[in-house]
Design an enzyme around this catalytic site. Structure first.
Site, short mmCIF file in Angstrom:
data_model
loop_
_atom_site.label_atom_id
_atom_site.label_comp_id
_atom_site.label_asym_id
_atom_site.label_seq_id
_atom_site.Cartn_x
_atom_site.Cartn_y
_atom_site.Cartn_z
CB THR A 58 0.39 7.83 1.77
OG1 THR A 58 -0.32 6.60 1.89
CG2 THR A 58 -0.59 8.96 1.50
CB THR A 60 3.05 2.83 5.09
OG1 THR A 60 4.01 3.42 5.96
CG2 THR A 60 2.82 1.38 5.50
CB CYS A 61 -0.55 3.46 1.12
SG CYS A 61 -1.36 4.02 2.63
CD GLN A 62 3.30 3.21 -4.78
OE1 GLN A 62 2.11 3.41 -4.96
NE2 GLN A 62 3.99 2.39 -5.54
#
Length: 165
Positions: A58, A60-62
């Protein structure tokens, strides 16, 4: 159980599921066999950072969260961190693929909080997903535990954790 805070003992009975990195299955599409990671046992003998994200791959996660930890892993290790574990509600195969897609070959554990039992026990979920948070455990004692108040990595990003080491 409720949210963890500095000074707490890390709870008993916490397990995650992950696929250990194996060069023969280094392809993103290789599945591997998931095994249990007994977090409660492991953190008693090590300094461990557990980072939870709402989902592998996703934005922000990535783009922000995992990249910071990958880039600053040498700094974390130099500060005495034995293991960094990324968890999410995603299953162990998705988490494994996420690690491989980012070129991680076992230096960080990518695990599943399958069904979110750990995150739910803390009250740190986003609906059915794990929330974004970071926990630093030093030989069984929680040193730092913060859940993000918004869609950011201000308290769970690598710089926040490094500041506590």
């Amino acid at each position: 159980m409720s949210a963890l805070k500095a000074g707490d003992d890390f709870p008993e009975g916490v397990t995650f599921t992950y696929v250990p990195y194996n060069p023969e299955q280094g392809s993103v599409t290789a599945c591997g066999i998931p095994i249990k990671y007994d977090a409660s046992k492991e953190v008693k003998e090590k300094k461990v950072v557990i980072v939870s994200v709402p989902g592998a791959f996703t934005p922000t996660c990535q783009n922000t969260h995992v990249q910071g930890y990958i880039e600053k892993l040498p700094e974390l290790k130099a500060a005495g961190v034995d293991e960094v574990i990324f968890i999410s509600y995603n299953d162990a195969w998705v988490m494994s693929a996420w690690g491989k897609a980012n070129g991680v070959k076992g230096e960080i554990i990518f695990a599943s909080d399958d069904g979110t039992p750990f995150s739910t026990s803390l009250g740190w979920t986003l609906g059915a997903r794990t929330a974004r948070y970071a926990i630093l455990v030093d030989h069984g004692k929680v040193v730092y535990a913060e859940k993000e108040p918004a869609k950011d990595v201000g308290v769970s990003g690598v710089d926040a954790v490094l500041a506590k080491l």
